[in-house]
Design a protein around this motif. Structure first.
Motif, PDB file in Angstrom:
ATOM      1  N   TYR A 101      38.936  69.390  43.129  1.00 32.65           N
ATOM      2  CA  TYR A 101      37.706  68.906  42.513  1.00 32.65           C
ATOM      3  C   TYR A 101      36.507  69.156  43.423  1.00 32.65           C
ATOM      4  O   TYR A 101      35.404  69.465  42.952  1.00 32.65           O
ATOM      5  CB  TYR A 101      37.833  67.421  42.179  1.00 32.65           C
ATOM      6  CG  TYR A 101      38.969  67.126  41.219  1.00 32.65           C
ATOM      7  CD1 TYR A 101      39.042  67.745  39.975  1.00 32.65           C
ATOM      8  CD2 TYR A 101      39.980  66.229  41.564  1.00 32.65           C
ATOM      9  CE1 TYR A 101      40.092  67.482  39.106  1.00 32.65           C
ATOM     10  CE2 TYR A 101      41.026  65.954  40.695  1.00 32.65           C
ATOM     11  CZ  TYR A 101      41.085  66.590  39.469  1.00 32.65           C
ATOM     12  OH  TYR A 101      42.124  66.327  38.612  1.00 32.65           O
ATOM     13  N   ARG A 102      36.719  69.027  44.717  1.00 33.35           N
ATOM     14  CA  ARG A 102      35.630  69.288  45.665  1.00 33.35           C
ATOM     15  C   ARG A 102      35.509  70.770  45.982  1.00 33.35           C
ATOM     16  O   ARG A 102      34.417  71.316  46.087  1.00 33.35           O
ATOM     17  CB  ARG A 102      35.864  68.503  46.963  1.00 33.35           C
ATOM     18  CG  ARG A 102      35.820  66.993  46.796  1.00 33.35           C
ATOM     19  CD  ARG A 102      36.163  66.299  48.102  1.00 33.35           C
ATOM     20  NE  ARG A 102      36.243  64.851  47.952  1.00 33.35           N
ATOM     21  CZ  ARG A 102      36.699  64.023  48.888  1.00 33.35           C
ATOM     22  NH1 ARG A 102      37.125  64.517  50.049  1.00 33.35           N
ATOM     23  NH2 ARG A 102      36.737  62.716  48.681  1.00 33.35           N
ATOM     24  N   TYR A 103      36.662  71.414  46.159  1.00 35.92           N
ATOM     25  CA  TYR A 103      36.680  72.806  46.618  1.00 35.92           C
ATOM     26  C   TYR A 103      36.132  73.754  45.560  1.00 35.92           C
ATOM     27  O   TYR A 103      35.415  74.714  45.878  1.00 35.92           O
ATOM     28  CB  TYR A 103      38.112  73.190  46.980  1.00 35.92           C
ATOM     29  CG  TYR A 103      38.255  74.460  47.771  1.00 35.92           C
ATOM     30  CD1 TYR A 103      38.051  74.465  49.151  1.00 35.92           C
ATOM     31  CD2 TYR A 103      38.601  75.650  47.147  1.00 35.92           C
ATOM     32  CE1 TYR A 103      38.193  75.625  49.891  1.00 35.92           C
ATOM     33  CE2 TYR A 103      38.748  76.817  47.875  1.00 35.92           C
ATOM     34  CZ  TYR A 103      38.541  76.801  49.244  1.00 35.92           C
ATOM     35  OH  TYR A 103      38.668  77.965  49.971  1.00 35.92           O
ATOM     36  N   PHE A 104      36.471  73.492  44.278  1.00 42.27           N
ATOM     37  CA  PHE A 104      36.045  74.386  43.206  1.00 42.27           C
ATOM     38  C   PHE A 104      34.880  73.840  42.392  1.00 42.27           C
ATOM     39  O   PHE A 104      34.278  74.572  41.606  1.00 42.27           O
ATOM     40  CB  PHE A 104      37.225  74.703  42.285  1.00 42.27           C
ATOM     41  CG  PHE A 104      38.324  75.455  42.977  1.00 42.27           C
ATOM     42  CD1 PHE A 104      38.222  76.817  43.204  1.00 42.27           C
ATOM     43  CD2 PHE A 104      39.456  74.793  43.422  1.00 42.27           C
ATOM     44  CE1 PHE A 104      39.232  77.516  43.854  1.00 42.27           C
ATOM     45  CE2 PHE A 104      40.478  75.485  44.069  1.00 42.27           C
ATOM     46  CZ  PHE A 104      40.360  76.850  44.294  1.00 42.27           C
ATOM     47  N   GLY A 105      34.566  72.559  42.566  1.00 40.03           N
ATOM     48  CA  GLY A 105      33.391  71.976  41.936  1.00 40.03           C
ATOM     49  C   GLY A 105      33.342  72.165  40.429  1.00 40.03           C
ATOM     50  O   GLY A 105      34.317  71.911  39.715  1.00 40.03           O
ATOM     51  N   ASP A 106      32.202  72.660  39.943  1.00 40.29           N
ATOM     52  CA  ASP A 106      31.983  72.797  38.507  1.00 40.29           C
ATOM     53  C   ASP A 106      32.896  73.832  37.852  1.00 40.29           C
ATOM     54  O   ASP A 106      33.032  73.849  36.626  1.00 40.29           O
ATOM     55  CB  ASP A 106      30.514  73.177  38.236  1.00 40.29           C
ATOM     56  CG  ASP A 106      29.554  72.053  38.607  1.00 40.29           C
ATOM     57  OD1 ASP A 106      30.016  70.895  38.698  1.00 40.29           O
ATOM     58  OD2 ASP A 106      28.356  72.334  38.816  1.00 40.29           O
ATOM     59  N   LYS A 107      33.513  74.690  38.652  1.00 41.52           N
ATOM     60  CA  LYS A 107      34.418  75.689  38.103  1.00 41.52           C
ATOM     61  C   LYS A 107      35.590  75.049  37.381  1.00 41.52           C
ATOM     62  O   LYS A 107      36.173  75.642  36.463  1.00 41.52           O
ATOM     63  CB  LYS A 107      34.928  76.602  39.230  1.00 41.52           C
ATOM     64  CG  LYS A 107      35.786  77.764  38.745  1.00 41.52           C
ATOM     65  CD  LYS A 107      36.250  78.631  39.904  1.00 41.52           C
ATOM     66  CE  LYS A 107      37.125  79.774  39.386  1.00 41.52           C
ATOM     67  NZ  LYS A 107      37.605  80.644  40.500  1.00 41.52           N
ATOM     68  N   ILE A 108      35.912  73.811  37.780  1.00 39.64           N
ATOM     69  CA  ILE A 108      37.024  73.089  37.148  1.00 39.64           C
ATOM     70  C   ILE A 108      36.781  72.948  35.650  1.00 39.64           C
ATOM     71  O   ILE A 108      37.724  72.967  34.850  1.00 39.64           O
ATOM     72  CB  ILE A 108      37.193  71.702  37.804  1.00 39.64           C
ATOM     73  CG1 ILE A 108      37.622  71.854  39.258  1.00 39.64           C
ATOM     74  CG2 ILE A 108      38.210  70.856  37.047  1.00 39.64           C
ATOM     75  CD1 ILE A 108      38.935  72.578  39.436  1.00 39.64           C
ATOM     76  N   GLN A 109      35.519  72.802  35.253  1.00 40.25           N
ATOM     77  CA  GLN A 109      35.189  72.625  33.835  1.00 40.25           C
ATOM     78  C   GLN A 109      35.586  73.847  33.007  1.00 40.25           C
ATOM     79  O   GLN A 109      35.805  73.738  31.804  1.00 40.25           O
ATOM     80  CB  GLN A 109      33.677  72.371  33.676  1.00 40.25           C
ATOM     81  CG  GLN A 109      33.133  71.219  34.500  1.00 40.25           C
ATOM     82  CD  GLN A 109      33.598  69.877  34.006  1.00 40.25           C
ATOM     83  OE1 GLN A 109      33.798  69.691  32.807  1.00 40.25           O
ATOM     84  NE2 GLN A 109      33.769  68.917  34.903  1.00 40.25           N
ATOM     85  N   THR A 110      35.670  74.997  33.641  1.00 39.76           N
ATOM     86  CA  THR A 110      36.048  76.217  32.922  1.00 39.76           C
ATOM     87  C   THR A 110      37.559  76.471  32.974  1.00 39.76           C
ATOM     88  O   THR A 110      38.048  77.372  32.289  1.00 39.76           O
ATOM     89  CB  THR A 110      35.314  77.440  33.516  1.00 39.76           C
ATOM     90  OG1 THR A 110      35.765  77.663  34.862  1.00 39.76           O
ATOM     91  CG2 THR A 110      33.804  77.210  33.528  1.00 39.76           C
ATOM     92  N   ILE A 111      38.254  75.696  33.799  1.00 37.93           N
ATOM     93  CA  ILE A 111      39.705  75.864  33.934  1.00 37.93           C
ATOM     94  C   ILE A 111      40.458  74.901  33.026  1.00 37.93           C
ATOM     95  O   ILE A 111      41.365  75.294  32.280  1.00 37.93           O
ATOM     96  CB  ILE A 111      40.146  75.646  35.397  1.00 37.93           C
ATOM     97  CG1 ILE A 111      39.445  76.638  36.333  1.00 37.93           C
ATOM     98  CG2 ILE A 111      41.666  75.764  35.525  1.00 37.93           C
ATOM     99  CD1 ILE A 111      39.780  78.080  36.069  1.00 37.93           C
ATOM    100  N   PHE A 112      40.085  73.629  33.085  1.00 38.64           N
ATOM    101  CA  PHE A 112      40.744  72.597  32.294  1.00 38.64           C
ATOM    102  C   PHE A 112      39.840  72.130  31.160  1.00 38.64           C
ATOM    103  O   PHE A 112      38.644  72.411  31.134  1.00 38.64           O
ATOM    104  CB  PHE A 112      41.104  71.403  33.172  1.00 38.64           C
ATOM    105  CG  PHE A 112      42.008  71.729  34.329  1.00 38.64           C
ATOM    106  CD1 PHE A 112      43.307  72.169  34.112  1.00 38.64           C
ATOM    107  CD2 PHE A 112      41.570  71.599  35.629  1.00 38.64           C
ATOM    108  CE1 PHE A 112      44.147  72.474  35.168  1.00 38.64           C
ATOM    109  CE2 PHE A 112      42.396  71.898  36.709  1.00 38.64           C
ATOM    110  CZ  PHE A 112      43.693  72.340  36.471  1.00 38.64           C
ATOM    111  N   SER A 113      40.444  71.367  30.245  1.00 38.99           N
ATOM    112  CA  SER A 113      39.693  70.766  29.140  1.00 38.99           C
ATOM    113  C   SER A 113      40.074  69.303  29.009  1.00 38.99           C
ATOM    114  O   SER A 113      41.081  68.850  29.572  1.00 38.99           O
ATOM    115  CB  SER A 113      39.999  71.500  27.832  1.00 38.99           C
ATOM    116  OG  SER A 113      41.359  71.284  27.450  1.00 38.99           O
ATOM    117  N   GLU A 114      39.300  68.574  28.246  1.00 37.41           N
ATOM    118  CA  GLU A 114      39.629  67.176  27.979  1.00 37.41           C
ATOM    119  C   GLU A 114      40.968  67.074  27.256  1.00 37.41           C
ATOM    120  O   GLU A 114      41.740  66.131  27.495  1.00 37.41           O
ATOM    121  CB  GLU A 114      38.525  66.530  27.151  1.00 37.41           C
ATOM    122  CG  GLU A 114      38.841  65.102  26.683  1.00 37.41           C
ATOM    123  CD  GLU A 114      39.169  64.146  27.831  1.00 37.41           C
ATOM    124  OE1 GLU A 114      40.091  63.318  27.654  1.00 37.41           O
ATOM    125  OE2 GLU A 114      38.522  64.231  28.897  1.00 37.41           O
TER     126      GLU A 114
END
Length: 315
Positions: free
Chosen positions: A158-171
């Motif tokens: 969550y810290r290392y990839f930051g906002d990129k997580i939003q493009t990897i996972f979904s709700e």
């Protein structure tokens, strides 16, 4: 008394009688040698055959210490439960009435999670682990703490990839994770006769991806026998949700309950849930993976609310 015969006169050395005796003497020496050579060939052939058999057995993930398969990969089990005497491990921890193990054992079920659900949640592991992965054979993804194997270390995704997580996972990914966790929790509560509301998710709860790459650090050595209650302390009930199939997706990698002279093994099957009380009554290990890739989720529960953790959220 019978009359004794005189011995035949000894033939002079080099005469025909001596020459006639020599061939029979040579045969008497050659015969043991021929027999020895024959047995040597048989022994070498037998050793080679044994060696090849061991290699084949190993390639299939075999282990000669396993004497009984608790759950075959080809079976579809509505539920199988074996009760075992509880160990004393729980006595050194605070007990919680109606939750701390009084009934101990191990169970396997293919009726808690569907194979389609297993396929969908495996895609979450694949997406997360695509961001990193261990240099050794065992990679970890923990959606709760954010721990992710990267090389020889762990990072907080969550810290290392930051906002990129939003493009990897979904709700939807996180909701599926929560739904399946709740199904496992209810199944454990029912099997051990306790209230599901008294169980609390505890750490570490994580995805694992194991392949045949050689270990690089101690974190990659997943195959050692251990007791969860001793290793983690907070664990009271442990479960594993398998996300790939033994012998189709990987070889080796079976789960083994260690018992003197009567080990029990569980062959992973996508959607299969294996669960057990976390004390020494369920000493266990995982066989080394010899080929392919093995995916699973470890989901652990505690009776101590102070050691509980929240479900991961998509933010």
């Amino acid at each position: 008394m019978a009359p004794q015969r005189r011995g035949a006169p000894k033939a002079p050395e080099g005469n025909r009688a001596a020459d006639r005796r020599r061939p029979s003497s040579t045969k008497s020496v050659r015969a043991p040698r021929d027999v020895w050579k024959k047995w040597l060939r048989v022994a070498v052939l037998g050793a080679c055959t044994t060696f090849v058999a061991l290699l084949l057995w190993g390639s299939l993930g075999g282990d000669d210490s396993i004497t009984e398969v608790l759950a075959h990969r080809s079976e579809v089990l509505p539920g199988r439960f074996i009760e075992v005497p509880c160990s004393e491990d729980y006595d050194s921890h605070r007990r919680f009435e109606g939750c701390s193990p009084r009934k101990c054992g191990r169970g396997v079920s293919d009726a808690i999670i569907t194979r389609d659900e297993a396929r969908r949640i495996r895609s979450i592991a694949e997406k997360g682990l695509s961001l990193g992965g261990s240099d050794g054979g065992a990679s970890i993804l923990d959606l709760h703490s954010g721990a992710l194997s990267v090389g020889k270390h762990f990072v907080n995704l969550y810290r290392y990839f930051g906002d990129k997580i939003q493009t990897i996972f979904s709700e939807e990914d996180f909701q599926l994770y929560r739904d399946l966790r709740q199904k496992v929790q209810l199944a454990i509560a029912q099997a051990f006769g306790i209230s599901a509301s008294l169980l609390h998710l505890t750490k570490p709860t994580f995805f694992s991806r194991i392949n045949s790459t050689a270990a690089r650090t101690a974190h990659d050595e997943y195959w050692h026998a251990h007791v969860d209650k001793v290793t983690y302390g907070s664990f009271d009930y442990t479960s594993l949700l398998y996300l790939s199939d033994y012998l189709d997706d990987f070889g080796g990698g079976r789960f083994v309950f260690m018992e003197e002279g009567a080990n029990k093994t569980v062959e992973p099957r996508a959607g299969r849930v294996s669960f057990f009380t976390s004390g020494s009554e369920n000493l266990h290990r995982v066989e080394k993976v010899h080929w392919g890739t093995r995916y699973a989720i470890t989901i652990a529960f505690t009776c101590d609310p102070d050691h509980g953790i929240a479900d991961p959220t998509f933010t």
